[in-house]
Design a protein around this motif. Structure first.
Motif, PDB file in Angstrom:
ATOM      1  N   LEU A  48      31.732 -11.404 -68.368  1.00 12.15           N
ATOM      2  CA  LEU A  48      30.510 -12.139 -69.048  1.00 12.15           C
ATOM      3  C   LEU A  48      30.203 -11.652 -70.237  1.00 12.15           C
ATOM      4  CD1 LEU A  48      28.602 -14.661 -68.850  1.00 12.15           C
ATOM      5  CD2 LEU A  48      27.000 -13.136 -67.554  1.00 12.15           C
ATOM      6  N   GLU A  49      30.203 -10.188 -70.181  1.00 13.00           N
ATOM      7  CA  GLU A  49      29.962  -9.464 -71.515  1.00 13.00           C
ATOM      8  C   GLU A  49      30.998  -9.639 -72.602  1.00 13.00           C
ATOM      9  OE1 GLU A  49      30.073  -6.166 -74.220  1.00 13.00           O
ATOM     10  OE2 GLU A  49      31.747  -6.310 -72.688  1.00 13.00           O
ATOM     11  N   ARG A  50      32.374  -9.953 -72.101  1.00 17.93           N
ATOM     12  CA  ARG A  50      33.458 -10.263 -73.095  1.00 17.93           C
ATOM     13  C   ARG A  50      33.208 -11.584 -73.794  1.00 17.93           C
ATOM     14  NH1 ARG A  50      38.248  -7.861 -74.632  1.00 17.93           N
ATOM     15  NH2 ARG A  50      38.101  -5.814 -73.620  1.00 17.93           N
ATOM     16  N   LEU A  51      32.717 -12.674 -72.858  1.00 17.64           N
ATOM     17  CA  LEU A  51      32.605 -13.965 -73.210  1.00 17.64           C
ATOM     18  C   LEU A  51      31.611 -14.201 -74.366  1.00 17.64           C
ATOM     19  CD1 LEU A  51      32.408 -16.041 -69.858  1.00 17.64           C
ATOM     20  CD2 LEU A  51      34.176 -16.012 -71.764  1.00 17.64           C
ATOM     21  N   THR A  52      30.484 -13.005 -74.226  1.00 17.26           N
ATOM     22  CA  THR A  52      29.214 -13.196 -75.050  1.00 17.26           C
ATOM     23  C   THR A  52      29.470 -12.321 -76.322  1.00 17.26           C
ATOM     24  OG1 THR A  52      28.434 -11.055 -74.324  1.00 17.26           O
ATOM     25  CG2 THR A  52      27.574 -13.045 -73.147  1.00 17.26           C
ATOM     26  N   ARG A  53      30.624 -12.013 -76.648  1.00 14.84           N
ATOM     27  CA  ARG A  53      31.297 -11.283 -77.770  1.00 14.84           C
ATOM     28  C   ARG A  53      31.423 -12.493 -78.695  1.00 14.84           C
ATOM     29  NH1 ARG A  53      35.044  -6.618 -76.336  1.00 14.84           N
ATOM     30  NH2 ARG A  53      34.054  -5.760 -74.651  1.00 14.84           N
ATOM     31  N   ARG A  54      31.701 -13.892 -78.632  1.00 16.35           N
ATOM     32  CA  ARG A  54      32.007 -14.648 -79.158  1.00 16.35           C
ATOM     33  C   ARG A  54      30.615 -15.491 -79.253  1.00 16.35           C
ATOM     34  NH1 ARG A  54      38.174 -16.545 -77.419  1.00 16.35           N
ATOM     35  NH2 ARG A  54      38.875 -14.471 -77.334  1.00 16.35           N
ATOM     36  N   ASN A  55      30.305 -15.808 -80.397  1.00 15.38           N
ATOM     37  CA  ASN A  55      28.975 -16.449 -80.933  1.00 15.38           C
ATOM     38  C   ASN A  55      29.083 -17.781 -80.456  1.00 15.38           C
ATOM     39  OD1 ASN A  55      27.740 -14.030 -81.461  1.00 15.38           O
ATOM     40  ND2 ASN A  55      28.167 -14.354 -83.506  1.00 15.38           N
ATOM     41  N   ASP A  56      30.163 -18.558 -80.600  1.00 16.13           N
ATOM     42  CA  ASP A  56      30.260 -20.065 -80.178  1.00 16.13           C
ATOM     43  C   ASP A  56      30.263 -20.243 -78.853  1.00 16.13           C
ATOM     44  OD1 ASP A  56      32.938 -18.542 -80.319  1.00 16.13           O
ATOM     45  OD2 ASP A  56      33.911 -20.398 -80.665  1.00 16.13           O
ATOM     46  N   LEU A  57      30.680 -19.276 -78.111  1.00 19.00           N
ATOM     47  CA  LEU A  57      30.789 -19.357 -76.622  1.00 19.00           C
ATOM     48  C   LEU A  57      29.230 -19.228 -76.022  1.00 19.00           C
ATOM     49  CD1 LEU A  57      33.949 -17.570 -75.388  1.00 19.00           C
ATOM     50  CD2 LEU A  57      33.416 -19.980 -75.716  1.00 19.00           C
ATOM     51  N   VAL A  58      28.557 -18.102 -76.659  1.00 21.49           N
ATOM     52  CA  VAL A  58      27.301 -18.107 -76.205  1.00 21.49           C
ATOM     53  C   VAL A  58      26.568 -19.258 -76.652  1.00 21.49           C
ATOM     54  CG1 VAL A  58      24.995 -16.821 -76.808  1.00 21.49           C
ATOM     55  CG2 VAL A  58      27.087 -15.260 -76.484  1.00 21.49           C
ATOM     56  N   GLU A  59      26.702 -19.915 -77.704  1.00 17.39           N
ATOM     57  CA  GLU A  59      26.094 -21.094 -77.988  1.00 17.39           C
ATOM     58  C   GLU A  59      26.544 -22.345 -76.991  1.00 17.39           C
ATOM     59  OE1 GLU A  59      23.532 -21.667 -79.909  1.00 17.39           O
ATOM     60  OE2 GLU A  59      23.758 -19.594 -80.328  1.00 17.39           O
ATOM     61  N   THR A  60      27.648 -22.558 -76.671  1.00 19.76           N
ATOM     62  CA  THR A  60      28.260 -23.526 -75.618  1.00 19.76           C
ATOM     63  C   THR A  60      27.624 -23.166 -74.353  1.00 19.76           C
ATOM     64  OG1 THR A  60      30.114 -23.513 -76.815  1.00 19.76           O
ATOM     65  CG2 THR A  60      30.048 -24.399 -74.664  1.00 19.76           C
ATOM     66  N   ILE A  61      27.486 -21.762 -73.849  1.00 16.10           N
ATOM     67  CA  ILE A  61      26.959 -21.662 -72.400  1.00 16.10           C
ATOM     68  C   ILE A  61      25.366 -21.905 -72.617  1.00 16.10           C
ATOM     69  CG2 ILE A  61      26.542 -19.470 -70.999  1.00 16.10           C
ATOM     70  CD1 ILE A  61      29.270 -18.313 -72.000  1.00 16.10           C
ATOM     71  N   ARG A  62      25.009 -21.569 -73.493  1.00 17.15           N
ATOM     72  CA  ARG A  62      23.410 -21.889 -73.469  1.00 17.15           C
ATOM     73  C   ARG A  62      23.112 -23.370 -73.404  1.00 17.15           C
ATOM     74  NH1 ARG A  62      21.599 -18.191 -78.639  1.00 17.15           N
ATOM     75  NH2 ARG A  62      21.021 -15.997 -77.556  1.00 17.15           N
ATOM     76  N   LYS A  63      23.906 -24.266 -74.256  1.00 16.16           N
ATOM     77  CA  LYS A  63      23.597 -25.547 -74.011  1.00 16.16           C
ATOM     78  C   LYS A  63      24.125 -26.407 -72.696  1.00 16.16           C
ATOM     79  CE  LYS A  63      26.501 -27.970 -76.886  1.00 16.16           C
ATOM     80  NZ  LYS A  63      27.113 -28.896 -76.016  1.00 16.16           N
ATOM     81  N   ASP A  64      25.227 -25.914 -72.350  1.00 15.75           N
ATOM     82  CA  ASP A  64      25.711 -26.581 -70.984  1.00 15.75           C
ATOM     83  C   ASP A  64      25.461 -25.968 -69.798  1.00 15.75           C
ATOM     84  OD1 ASP A  64      26.767 -28.478 -72.779  1.00 15.75           O
ATOM     85  OD2 ASP A  64      28.836 -27.452 -72.756  1.00 15.75           O
TER      86      ASP A  64
ATOM     87  N   GLU B  45      18.058 -12.093 -74.003  1.00 19.92           N
ATOM     88  CA  GLU B  45      18.379 -12.023 -75.021  1.00 19.92           C
ATOM     89  C   GLU B  45      19.350 -13.037 -75.322  1.00 19.92           C
ATOM     90  OE1 GLU B  45      19.029  -8.803 -77.620  1.00 19.92           O
ATOM     91  OE2 GLU B  45      17.331  -7.630 -76.672  1.00 19.92           O
ATOM     92  N   ILE B  46      20.352 -12.851 -74.209  1.00 25.29           N
ATOM     93  CA  ILE B  46      21.599 -13.733 -74.693  1.00 25.29           C
ATOM     94  C   ILE B  46      21.563 -15.097 -73.895  1.00 25.29           C
ATOM     95  CG2 ILE B  46      24.077 -13.787 -74.568  1.00 25.29           C
ATOM     96  CD1 ILE B  46      23.948 -10.680 -74.413  1.00 25.29           C
ATOM     97  N   PHE B  47      20.935 -15.000 -72.609  1.00 24.19           N
ATOM     98  CA  PHE B  47      20.833 -16.497 -71.675  1.00 24.19           C
ATOM     99  C   PHE B  47      19.321 -16.555 -71.227  1.00 24.19           C
ATOM    100  CE2 PHE B  47      25.431 -15.156 -71.106  1.00 24.19           C
ATOM    101  CZ  PHE B  47      25.984 -15.931 -72.256  1.00 24.19           C
ATOM    102  N   PRO B  48      18.541 -16.557 -72.233  1.00 31.84           N
ATOM    103  CA  PRO B  48      17.074 -16.788 -71.658  1.00 31.84           C
ATOM    104  C   PRO B  48      16.795 -18.219 -71.101  1.00 31.84           C
ATOM    105  CG  PRO B  48      17.224 -17.102 -74.043  1.00 31.84           C
ATOM    106  CD  PRO B  48      18.445 -16.448 -73.493  1.00 31.84           C
ATOM    107  N   GLY B  49      16.229 -18.164 -69.870  1.00 27.90           N
ATOM    108  CA  GLY B  49      16.148 -19.559 -69.050  1.00 27.90           C
ATOM    109  C   GLY B  49      17.143 -19.973 -68.391  1.00 27.90           C
ATOM    110  N   ILE B  50      18.402 -19.368 -68.307  1.00 28.47           N
ATOM    111  CA  ILE B  50      19.438 -19.832 -67.390  1.00 28.47           C
ATOM    112  C   ILE B  50      19.371 -18.814 -66.286  1.00 28.47           C
ATOM    113  CG2 ILE B  50      21.842 -19.867 -67.461  1.00 28.47           C
ATOM    114  CD1 ILE B  50      22.104 -20.441 -70.153  1.00 28.47           C
ATOM    115  N   PRO B  51      19.240 -19.160 -64.952  1.00 28.47           N
ATOM    116  CA  PRO B  51      19.408 -18.249 -64.048  1.00 28.47           C
ATOM    117  C   PRO B  51      20.701 -17.555 -63.955  1.00 28.47           C
ATOM    118  CG  PRO B  51      18.652 -20.620 -62.997  1.00 28.47           C
ATOM    119  CD  PRO B  51      19.288 -20.409 -64.715  1.00 28.47           C
ATOM    120  N   LEU B  52      20.521 -15.982 -63.689  1.00 29.48           N
ATOM    121  CA  LEU B  52      21.498 -15.053 -63.527  1.00 29.48           C
ATOM    122  C   LEU B  52      21.406 -14.593 -62.169  1.00 29.48           C
ATOM    123  CD1 LEU B  52      23.841 -13.421 -65.189  1.00 29.48           C
ATOM    124  CD2 LEU B  52      22.199 -11.960 -65.668  1.00 29.48           C
TER     125      LEU B  52
END
Lengths: 363, 487
Positions: free
Chosen positions: A210-226, A248-255
């Motif tokens: 998950l930390e790896r995925l968040t190094r890519r800003n576009d993936l963070v955006e996609t995850i936040r959206k979907d 900070e990275i995924f506010p509002g998404i249950p983790l």
């Protein structure tokens, strides 16, 4: 003799008395009609009679840790003879990670797997239809099959990107950090392609990935959206990193985490109440899976709030795996009232385990 | 990043109790106090406070934010460095005025107050000298900025090789923070991982730089454990790493990592020079900064009989008093008793057949207030190639041995600073030609001599900068939205 109280719980049936359950379980696994060839054979070399001598949860400590024998035993010998019909349907044979030597094999029964999957069902209740992306081990590990069944429960598709944790550990053991980096990038590339072309509602992965995925800003955006639910398992997540993900990275998404092991054929679920120290806390499905946390020197249980080494027990009619000392260390915390053993928080690796150095990689 | 915290160590009582000091990370969005913290303690074992231990995720996000941040224009950088010098030397930072800070460092880390003070002066000088140092380090053929007229006719432009510079600092003396400000002057963004034994100087300096005008995303402080520190080193463009031979072995082959390991500084005295006139310089070279700097003399090689020099040196160094680190006259480092005993035991192990003239029984001198002074040691070896001559320990520990012209340059190799007390020009030529001697001082200069603008391990710019050829026909016109001036 009836073994009804060994049946998995159903909504309108009163809960079992844990000690009564345990005594019935001993009769099941150590009676010639119902026990597995493995345990019937193994009972002959025990210095106690499980049916008469194991009356309480504490008595389980008389069992030796037998999981090392699961490296070589034919899996047929692990099937209890008493299982019939729907109880006897096998979901798969799964292997432990192989972190500490050769892998051990375990038989997963379909009914049990559905129960284990449903242990944290309340977390998913509001999600409705959703596709699932697993970025993590499939292969001989149970992780992939759990993800497949999760997707089925949401009427969704499963996308899976495999990660071979044993290969990464081999690379790290021989100090080839560059190659393990390339391998993990390869995994992330595949996940990125799925995330950018498909709609993924539930993402199941490990904290390092998950930390790896968040190094890519576009993936963070996609995850936040979907993505509407992030499920992590399979590695340590410290309170600081967890907080950064959550706020900070995924506010509002249950983790939410699952802490488990192939050696218990299931998982403990993350508790919903947040702790003041920011750590995820995990409750196992007692009395089917029960944890203890012990002082590694003395083997005695540590007090609630203290750290020690995790001992896991799988106690169902589908399998008996008592008293298994796991590699992880954790803090023992008070379990829900009336439950065996303890719950755990702050799970992390031990520096060394026997003669093998434990390497916590991306898995 | 989300934890709202005041600037660290702001408690009014911090100077009295010392127990409330919090060394937070200084991140791109401000101070960050992680939940995971390590204790900070004084030499006596008394608690001082805590230091945050930021996780890998925080480090990577910080590096990403730093990469995304614009470079401060050169004029603004140099002005900010001047202001930072003033703040670092005089201001109350994190609840500590200069006096409180000196006190904190000496009681907590055992570095004598006077040594900390010298370190502060050195860092202040370095901050103030960057204009000058940059001009000295820049190749003659290169200009600072492409707008310079000389590029019209064709010239070199001096440019950065990278963007991010990581510092893996040490705590033996605050003076270790005198090298990296050069990277800030050159336009690098700098991330500092402080020593967990003495993080106070790094905190004070980073905070001073930020108050002086460096935006938070251009200079950060990330206290971490060693595993996470590796991420900093590997994922920055360049890094400077302080440590022992283990660190040199670990990173020595990595071209982007500049290791600051053992200095193995030496003094050579040839027969044409009377060492008796130089004994104070030699003694100072050994004991300056409590013997903890890589420029402190580790070995003295003497043409002729080395014993009289060794005896005189033992006599001088034996007079240095054992004092608590807060004492204004203290120059010897104090460490926790167990650590001091470990150094002593290691010294006995490596000394082997060397003859002790000072410190042979024990170098450990316990103080009533806690901790133990590491007392000087002088040993005599019988050959110019004795292995002990290369053993550098973190206190005034010197090995004295014989040298003859027949030994040549070989025994003087692998030396950060060599002071050659000689009049032989051909020998000086040979020493200057020896690639593994980093600095050569002649005559009456201690190995610990330093001045901003004179390189210590080359100019940092030699590693961080390159030239690019440029020729242009005319000055490009700005569009309506002017491009921020580069430097």
């Amino acid at each position: 003799m009836s073994f009804d109280l060994l049946d998995l719980p159903e909504p309108d049936r009163p809960p079992v008395d844990p000690e009564e359950y345990l005594r019935a379980l001993m009769r099941w696994h150590f009676s010639v009609e119902t026990g597995s060839p493995f345990w019937l054979r193994r009972a002959q070399s025990l210095d106690f009679d499980p049916i008469h001598d194991v009356r309480t949860f504490g008595d389980l400590r008389r069992f030796p840790n037998v999981v090392d024998e699961f490296r070589a035993v034919p899996v047929e010998d692990l099937v209890p003879r008493g299982l019939t019909g729907a109880d006897r349907v096998i979901a798969g044979v799964y292997e432990s990670g192989g972190t500490t030597g050769l892998p051990k094999r375990f038989v997963m029964f379909d009914r049990w797997m559905e129960f284990a999957l449903g242990w944290d069902e309340s977390h998913y209740a509001a999600l409705g239809t959703a596709n699932v992306l697993l970025v993590g081990p499939s292969g001989p590990h149970m992780f992939g099959e759990f993800a497949r069944r999760r997707a089925r429960r949401h009427d969704g598709m499963l996308f899976a990107v495999d990660l071979d944790p044993r290969w990464i550990k081999k690379l790290l053991e021989r100090g080839d950090a560059a190659e393990s980096e390339r391998y993990v990038e390869h995994v992330v590339d595949q996940a990125a392609h799925i995330l950018s072309t498909q709609t993924v509602g539930i993402l199941i992965t490990t904290p390092p990935l998950l930390e790896r995925l968040t190094r890519r800003n576009d993936l963070v955006e996609t995850i936040r959206k979907d993505v509407r639910y992030l499920c992590w398992s399979g590695a340590h997540l410290d309170a600081d990193t967890r907080e950064i993900f959550q706020t900070e990275i995924f506010p509002g998404i249950p983790l939410k985490g699952l802490y488990g092991s192939t050696t218990i054929l299931g998982m403990s679920r993350e508790r919903d109440v947040e702790r003041a120290d920011g750590l995820a806390a995990f409750d196992p499905p007692s009395p089917y899976i029960v944890f203890r946390v012990v002082d590694p020197e003395t083997g005695e249980d540590v007090a609630f709030g203290e750290r020690g080494q995790v001992v896991m027990n799988h106690l169902t009619k589908y399998a008996l795996i008592p008293n298994n000392l796991e590699r992880d260390h954790a803090m023992s915390i008070e379990p829900p009232a009336g439950w065996f053993g303890c719950s755990v928080a702050d799970v992390g690796p031990v520096a060394t385990f026997g003669d093998t150095t434990v390497i916590e990689g991306v898995y | 990043m989300s934890t709202p915290v005041q600037a660290a160590v702001a408690d009014q009582n911090a100077e009295q109790t010392g127990a409330d000091v919090q060394i937070d990370a200084l991140g791109p969005d401000g101070p960050y106090r992680s939940r995971r913290r390590a204790p900070l303690s004084a030499l006596s074992g008394a608690p001082v406070g805590e230091i945050s231990q930021v996780p890998a995720l925080y480090v990577r996000r910080t590096l990403a934010a730093m990469r995304a941040a614009p470079v401060l224009p050169i004029a603004a950088r140099l002005d900010a460095l001047d202001r930072a010098a003033e703040l670092f030397a005089t201001a109350t930072i994190g609840g500590f005025d200069l006096d409180g800070y000196l006190q904190l460092v000496s009681t907590a880390s055992g570095v004598p107050r006077a040594v900390v003070s010298v370190g502060v002066e050195w860092i202040t000088d370095v901050l103030r000298s960057q204009r000058h140092t940059m001009a000295l380090a820049r190749p003659n053929g290169a200009v600072d900025a492409w707008r310079d007229e000389r590029t019209v006719a064709g010239s070199a432009v001096w440019t950065r090789r990278g963007d991010l510079f990581a510092v893996h600092a040490a705590g033996n003396t605050p003076a270790v923070h005198g090298l990296w400000p050069e990277a800030l002057a050159l336009g690098y963004k700098v991330v500092v991982r402080p020593s967990s034994r003495e993080p106070y100087t790094a905190f004070r300096l980073v905070e001073a730089l930020r108050q002086a005008g460096f935006p938070p995303a251009t200079v950060t402080l990330l206290p971490t454990d060693h595993d996470v520190a590796d991420i900093l080193i590997h994922e920055s463009d360049f890094a400077i790493v302080y440590g022992g031979q283990d660190v040199v072995d670990k990173y020595g082959a990595v071209p982007t990592v500049l290791t600051q390991g053992p200095g193995r500084s030496k003094i050579l005295v040839t027969a044409d020079v009377d060492w008796r006139e130089k004994i104070d310089i030699i003694a100072d070279s050994v004991s300056h900064l409590g013997g903890t700097a890589c420029t402190c003399t580790t070995a003295v090689l003497v043409e002729g009989d080395p014993e009289p020099l060794a005896a005189a040196l033992a006599e001088r160094l034996g007079r240095v008093p054992s004092l608590s680190p807060e004492h204004p006259d203290a120059i010897l480092t104090v460490q926790p008793v167990a650590a001091a005993r470990a150094v002593d035991s290691y010294l006995h192990q490596v000394a082997g057949d060397a003859r002790a003239l000072l410190g042979g029984d024990s170098i450990v001198d316990e103080l009533p207030g806690g901790g133990a002074v590491l007392r000087p040691a002088v040993h005599l070896v019988d050959a110019a190639r004795a292995p002990q001559l290369g053993v550098e320990l973190p206190f005034p520990c010197v090995w004295v041995g014989p040298w003859s012209p027949a030994d040549g340059v070989a025994p003087l190799r692998d030396t950060l600073v060599l002071t050659a007390m000689t009049t032989r020009a051909d020998l000086i030529d040979a020493l200057l030609d020896e690639p593994s001697i980093t600095n050569l001082y002649l005559g009456d200069h201690p190995t610990t001599w330093l001045r901003p603008g004179v390189p210590h391990d080359g100019y940092l710019a030699e590693h961080l900068m390159r030239t690019k050829g440029m020729i242009r026909s005319d000055v490009p016109r700005s569009t309506s939205e002017p491009v921020p001036p580069t430097d």
